[in-house]
Motif scaffolding. Sequence first.
Motif, PDB file in Angstrom:
ATOM      1  N   TYR A   1      -0.675   8.524   6.726  1.00 50.19           N
ATOM      2  CA  TYR A   1      -2.085   8.687   5.958  1.00 50.19           C
ATOM      3  C   TYR A   1      -1.858   7.298   4.922  1.00 50.19           C
ATOM      4  O   TYR A   1      -0.899   7.387   4.083  1.00 50.19           O
ATOM      5  CB  TYR A   1      -2.290   9.983   5.545  1.00 50.19           C
ATOM      6  CG  TYR A   1      -3.532   9.872   4.593  1.00 50.19           C
ATOM      7  CD1 TYR A   1      -4.910   9.483   5.187  1.00 50.19           C
ATOM      8  CD2 TYR A   1      -3.506  10.093   3.141  1.00 50.19           C
ATOM      9  CE1 TYR A   1      -5.916   9.478   4.547  1.00 50.19           C
ATOM     10  CE2 TYR A   1      -4.923  10.002   2.431  1.00 50.19           C
ATOM     11  CZ  TYR A   1      -5.947   9.756   3.294  1.00 50.19           C
ATOM     12  OH  TYR A   1      -7.175   9.629   2.621  1.00 50.19           O
TER      13      TYR A   1
ATOM     14  N   SER B   1      -4.316   6.228   1.944  1.00 51.35           N
ATOM     15  CA  SER B   1      -5.214   6.495   1.430  1.00 51.35           C
ATOM     16  C   SER B   1      -6.397   5.486   1.065  1.00 51.35           C
ATOM     17  O   SER B   1      -7.506   5.608   1.109  1.00 51.35           O
ATOM     18  CB  SER B   1      -5.213   7.622   0.006  1.00 51.35           C
ATOM     19  OG  SER B   1      -4.255   6.537  -0.782  1.00 51.35           O
TER      20      SER B   1
ATOM     21  N   LYS C   1      -9.214  11.539   7.691  1.00 49.12           N
ATOM     22  CA  LYS C   1      -8.138  11.987   6.671  1.00 49.12           C
ATOM     23  C   LYS C   1      -7.568  13.418   7.092  1.00 49.12           C
ATOM     24  O   LYS C   1      -8.279  14.450   7.459  1.00 49.12           O
ATOM     25  CB  LYS C   1      -8.680  12.157   5.365  1.00 49.12           C
ATOM     26  CG  LYS C   1      -7.915  12.759   4.284  1.00 49.12           C
ATOM     27  CD  LYS C   1      -8.514  12.840   2.912  1.00 49.12           C
ATOM     28  CE  LYS C   1      -7.498  13.653   1.914  1.00 49.12           C
ATOM     29  NZ  LYS C   1      -8.311  13.545   0.574  1.00 49.12           N
TER      30      LYS C   1
ATOM     31  N   GLY D   1       1.594   4.888   0.967  1.00 46.37           N
ATOM     32  CA  GLY D   1       1.309   5.742   2.303  1.00 46.37           C
ATOM     33  C   GLY D   1       1.876   6.969   2.326  1.00 46.37           C
ATOM     34  O   GLY D   1       2.960   7.494   1.421  1.00 46.37           O
ATOM     35  N   THR D   2       1.772   7.872   3.135  1.00 44.36           N
ATOM     36  CA  THR D   2       2.307   9.321   3.357  1.00 44.36           C
ATOM     37  C   THR D   2       2.688   9.626   4.845  1.00 44.36           C
ATOM     38  O   THR D   2       1.675   9.702   5.431  1.00 44.36           O
ATOM     39  CB  THR D   2       1.429  10.332   2.638  1.00 44.36           C
ATOM     40  OG1 THR D   2       1.178   9.964   1.567  1.00 44.36           O
ATOM     41  CG2 THR D   2       2.070  11.731   2.901  1.00 44.36           C
TER      42      THR D   2
ATOM     43  N   LYS E   1       0.927  -1.243   0.008  1.00 43.75           N
ATOM     44  CA  LYS E   1       0.004   0.038  -0.022  1.00 43.75           C
ATOM     45  C   LYS E   1       0.894   1.318  -0.037  1.00 43.75           C
ATOM     46  O   LYS E   1       1.993   1.198   0.669  1.00 43.75           O
ATOM     47  CB  LYS E   1      -0.964   0.135   1.236  1.00 43.75           C
ATOM     48  CG  LYS E   1      -1.910  -1.189   1.504  1.00 43.75           C
ATOM     49  CD  LYS E   1      -2.548  -0.797   2.854  1.00 43.75           C
ATOM     50  CE  LYS E   1      -3.677  -1.905   3.033  1.00 43.75           C
ATOM     51  NZ  LYS E   1      -4.382  -1.499   4.297  1.00 43.75           N
TER      52      LYS E   1
ATOM     53  N   HIS F   1      -3.782  17.356   3.908  1.00 44.69           N
ATOM     54  CA  HIS F   1      -3.186  16.311   2.895  1.00 44.69           C
ATOM     55  C   HIS F   1      -4.150  16.279   1.723  1.00 44.69           C
ATOM     56  O   HIS F   1      -5.179  16.234   1.795  1.00 44.69           O
ATOM     57  CB  HIS F   1      -3.106  14.945   3.390  1.00 44.69           C
ATOM     58  CG  HIS F   1      -2.532  13.976   2.478  1.00 44.69           C
ATOM     59  ND1 HIS F   1      -1.191  13.703   2.143  1.00 44.69           N
ATOM     60  CD2 HIS F   1      -3.152  13.021   1.828  1.00 44.69           C
ATOM     61  CE1 HIS F   1      -1.236  12.833   1.120  1.00 44.69           C
ATOM     62  NE2 HIS F   1      -2.170  12.310   0.950  1.00 44.69           N
ATOM     63  N   TYR F   2      -3.495  16.516   0.409  1.00 43.88           N
ATOM     64  CA  TYR F   2      -4.394  16.621  -0.686  1.00 43.88           C
ATOM     65  C   TYR F   2      -4.459  15.527  -1.523  1.00 43.88           C
ATOM     66  O   TYR F   2      -5.395  15.390  -2.486  1.00 43.88           O
ATOM     67  CB  TYR F   2      -3.870  17.806  -1.834  1.00 43.88           C
ATOM     68  CG  TYR F   2      -4.026  19.147  -1.101  1.00 43.88           C
ATOM     69  CD1 TYR F   2      -2.789  19.417  -0.226  1.00 43.88           C
ATOM     70  CD2 TYR F   2      -5.139  19.814  -0.738  1.00 43.88           C
ATOM     71  CE1 TYR F   2      -2.786  20.710   0.141  1.00 43.88           C
ATOM     72  CE2 TYR F   2      -5.189  21.207  -0.035  1.00 43.88           C
ATOM     73  CZ  TYR F   2      -4.144  21.326   0.490  1.00 43.88           C
ATOM     74  OH  TYR F   2      -3.921  22.666   1.256  1.00 43.88           O
ATOM     75  N   GLY F   3      -3.919  14.288  -1.253  1.00 43.89           N
ATOM     76  CA  GLY F   3      -3.871  12.998  -2.026  1.00 43.89           C
ATOM     77  C   GLY F   3      -4.838  12.195  -1.709  1.00 43.89           C
ATOM     78  O   GLY F   3      -6.016  12.659  -1.114  1.00 43.89           O
TER      79      GLY F   3
ATOM     80  N   GLY G   1      -8.107   5.313   4.074  1.00 41.13           N
ATOM     81  CA  GLY G   1      -8.873   6.322   4.377  1.00 41.13           C
ATOM     82  C   GLY G   1      -8.789   7.053   5.915  1.00 41.13           C
ATOM     83  O   GLY G   1      -9.435   7.696   6.524  1.00 41.13           O
TER      84      GLY G   1
ATOM     85  N   SER H   1       6.773  10.103   0.895  1.00 41.03           N
ATOM     86  CA  SER H   1       5.921   9.062   0.563  1.00 41.03           C
ATOM     87  C   SER H   1       6.472   7.819   1.104  1.00 41.03           C
ATOM     88  O   SER H   1       7.647   7.716   1.183  1.00 41.03           O
ATOM     89  CB  SER H   1       5.867   9.035  -1.204  1.00 41.03           C
ATOM     90  OG  SER H   1       5.369  10.211  -1.581  1.00 41.03           O
TER      91      SER H   1
ATOM     92  N   GLU I   1       5.681  16.136   4.017  1.00 38.99           N
ATOM     93  CA  GLU I   1       5.269  14.914   3.843  1.00 38.99           C
ATOM     94  C   GLU I   1       6.420  14.037   3.075  1.00 38.99           C
ATOM     95  O   GLU I   1       7.259  14.320   2.400  1.00 38.99           O
ATOM     96  CB  GLU I   1       4.179  14.659   2.592  1.00 38.99           C
ATOM     97  CG  GLU I   1       3.089  15.519   3.380  1.00 38.99           C
ATOM     98  CD  GLU I   1       1.760  15.510   2.297  1.00 38.99           C
ATOM     99  OE1 GLU I   1       2.147  15.318   1.308  1.00 38.99           O
ATOM    100  OE2 GLU I   1       0.693  16.029   2.675  1.00 38.99           O
TER     101      GLU I   1
END
Length: 103
Positions: free
Chosen positions: A67, A69, A97, A27-28, A25, A101-103, A72, A39, A37
């Motif tokens: 985070y 995604s 969330k 993640g951030t 997965k 964070h915009y992702g 969620g 990755s 941030e």
Amino acid sequence: MTNPANPADKDSAQNRREHRQRVLKGGTIITGIQNSEVSCTLRNQHEGGAELKIPLEARVPDRFLLYVSVDGVAYRCDVRWRRNDRIGVQFTGTEPKPKLHYG
């Protein structure tokens, strides 16, 4: 599978209290330092924590939000161990969330 040449691998596998499900997965890591941030990739995960693969040059603090995604969810994390480009984290809670964070 343990490496017979490295008995530490066998010991660490026996000390694990929970089965770690292999995952892949994205993640951030949200460090909280000027909304920084990083990755990362979750390599395995269980209810209490995860193993993360991070860039070698990344500076990750001992506590951060992770985070994920596809889940969620943002997991509050404490670093338990570090080895090269991998870190093991313990989940200490969850949050919705992150707003920044915009992702």
